[in-house]
Design an enzyme around this catalytic site. Structure first.
Site, PDB file in Angstrom:
ATOM      1  N   VAL A 199       0.830  -1.207   0.105  1.00  0.00           N
ATOM      2  CA  VAL A 199      -0.170   0.126  -0.269  1.00  0.00           C
ATOM      3  C   VAL A 199       0.612   1.147   0.242  1.00  0.00           C
ATOM      4  O   VAL A 199       0.072   2.467  -0.461  1.00  0.00           O
ATOM      5  CB  VAL A 199      -1.478  -0.191   0.650  1.00  0.00           C
ATOM      6  N   GLU A 245       5.811   4.516   7.331  1.00  0.00           N
ATOM      7  CA  GLU A 245       6.487   3.938   8.274  1.00  0.00           C
ATOM      8  C   GLU A 245       5.111   2.521   7.757  1.00  0.00           C
ATOM      9  O   GLU A 245       4.428   2.136   7.907  1.00  0.00           O
ATOM     10  CB  GLU A 245       5.507   4.718   9.254  1.00  0.00           C
ATOM     11  N   CYS A 272       4.563  -4.326  14.295  1.00  0.00           N
ATOM     12  CA  CYS A 272       4.832  -4.226  12.698  1.00  0.00           C
ATOM     13  C   CYS A 272       6.760  -4.147  13.437  1.00  0.00           C
ATOM     14  O   CYS A 272       7.831  -3.889  12.611  1.00  0.00           O
ATOM     15  CB  CYS A 272       5.465  -2.647  12.225  1.00  0.00           C
TER      16      CYS A 272
END
Length: 489
Positions: free
Chosen positions: A192, A210, A244
């Site tokens: 994305v 990020e 993440c």
């Protein structure tokens, strides 16, 4: 006009009034945001409980506490951050006023993620407010309940024209990306991220991405394996592995693999009991699509521990995989779930080589008591962040930049880094309309003598202290006066 267009137009119009610029107004908005977390903790926690099964204590520990700290820091330091920043000068401009002036970019689009829905959405918003911008906030639609609560609460506490919240899914996000922004801040995956960057390129809009990736974790055979595995277990299985910067996989020598497995199993039991499904501190996979994706990653690897799961409850107990091959499914993408593969390597050299074959990760972890091992891992690899003998905690340090490199992202934030990332650092030089004789050396006709002066003043005075430069400046002023007098006569 679509609601997305209206939100952006409204934010732009509000920004153009100039009301977001005064520091007092920025601080007022930050204090209102601070009040939101003090007064609405229950609504926030209840929504995240429904989305991710996080406990109220877990929500505060991993989401809102950090935000409150960021707000406190911004309020305390804003005057300092926003002040003109003096810079070093050369002799040609020694009498001029030269500085960097941070100024707002304009209207920022913030696209949040679902794994820490308040943390990764509001943290950049704090930076946007502190820097004097307007911001359109787009929470992740995957966190259904939290997105709704954010849409309801934010306009009650902060300026709803300057900081509108836009909810919805892919079509709404696509419509937002068709609008012109002055910066786009996206947290999510690299696939994305490429779409965001492509959309931003049409308007030459700068981006902060990020992203994530497969964050490696190397365990040196000579370290305290028990403590190392305890910290790795915490870093991996917090939020059910949906972090993440979670350690994605372990690299270690075959001789310690069994010990590593046993120590991780022990820590899982200590943290989440023998039945993680009933443990209030163990979360759930965000939805059934991700549940199926994660379970499919296990198929061609050997399960060393764990494996209990319940699709109807989006529950996957902590899983450890042993003797994992580089070509295994679980090694082809970021896991983002409670699977921990262990890949045997012959030692540090092979670990470094393996890490460098992949994309640059968002974080890199090494556990060792040997400073040489730590330094080699740091110096011979590249990653967004680097930690020795712990996991995740660098995210909580406001004085460290948090961000990726290469495929794991671009740009950074937290603390002053958020302020700078969402500001234009404007170079300013203010000169007086006198001492024109000094400028003679730059005006045509150009001569060797003039070039000699410029070369001397540019290149030969770096080693001089302040006093030396002032003496030279005085001499230069005398020369300038003589030149100007000659010019006038």
């Amino acid at each position: 006009m679509a609601k997305e267009q209206q939100a952006v137009a409204q934010a732009r119009k509000a920004f153009e009034t100039g009301r977001s610029r005064p520091l007092e107004y920025r601080i007022l908005q930050l204090k209102n945001l601070q009040r939101l977390f003090a007064e609405r903790q229950k609504e926030i926690s209840d929504a995240i409980k429904k989305d991710l099964n996080k406990s109220e204590m877990g929500v505060q520990l991993y989401e809102t506490l950090g935000l409150e700290g960021e707000i406190n820091l911004a309020i305390r330091k804003l005057k300092e951050w926003a002040a003109p920043r003096p810079v070093e000068k050369n002799l040609l401009i020694l009498s001029d006023t030269v500085y960097i002036q941070p100024e707002p970019l304009g209207v920022v689009l913030i696209i949040g993620a679902w794994n820490y829905p308040w943390g990764v959405t509001v943290q950049p918003l704090i930076g946007a407010i502190a820097a004097g911008n307007a911001a359109v906030v787009k929470p992740s639609e995957v966190c259904v309940h939290t997105s709704k609560v954010m849409e309801e609460l934010l306009p009650l506490y902060i300026d709803k024209e300057l900081y509108p919240v836009v909810t919805g899914g892919v079509p709404e996000t696509q419509e937002l990306l068709r609008q012109r922004f002055d910066h786009i801040f996206y947290t999510g995956n690299s696939m994305v991220g490429k779409v965001i960057m492509e959309a931003a390129a049409k308007h030459l809009t700068p981006v902060t991405l990020e992203l994530g990736g497969k964050s490696p974790c190397y365990i040196d055979k000579n370290c305290d394996i028990s403590i190392a595995c305890r910290r790795i277990t915490w870093g991996k299985y917090t939020n059910c592995g949906q972090t993440c910067i979670a350690p994605d996989y372990i690299l270690c020598e075959p001789s310690i693999q069994d010990r590593v497995i046993e120590e991780i199993k022990k820590s899982i039991k200590d943290f989440y009991t023998e039945n993680p499904k009933t443990c209030p501190d163990y979360g759930r996979i965000i939805n059934q699509r991700h549940f199926k994706r994660i379970m499919a990653l296990v198929e061609d690897s050997t399960v060393a521990a764990g494996g209990d799961n319940d699709e109807s409850d989006s529950f996957i107990a902590p899983i450890i995989l042993r003797d994992v091959k580089p070509e295994a499914k679980v090694m082809q993408e970021e896991i983002f779930g409670p699977l921990l593969p262990i890949l045997p390597v012959s030692g540090l050299d092979e670990a470094i080589k393996f890490i460098n074959k992949g994309e640059k990760p968002l974080a890199l972890y090494v556990f060792s008591g040997d400073e040489k091992v730590i330094n080699r891992m740091r110096d011979e690899t590249s990653s967004g962040g680097f930690l020795a003998n712990d996991c995740l905690v660098h995210y909580s340090v406001a004085s460290l930049p948090f961000g990726g490199v290469g495929n794991s992202g671009m740009g950074c934030y937290h603390g002053k880094f958020s302020f700078d990332q969402l500001s234009h650092l404007r170079g300013c030089l203010i000169k007086k309309l006198n001492m024109e004789g000094v400028n003679n050396m730059r005006y045509p006709p150009h001569t060797p003598k003039k070039l000699g002066w410029v070369r001397f003043l540019f290149l030969k005075t770096d080693g001089l202290g302040w006093v030396g430069k002032m003496v030279l400046l005085a001499l230069l002023a005398v020369v300038a006066a003589v030149v100007l007098q000659k010019y006038l006569h």
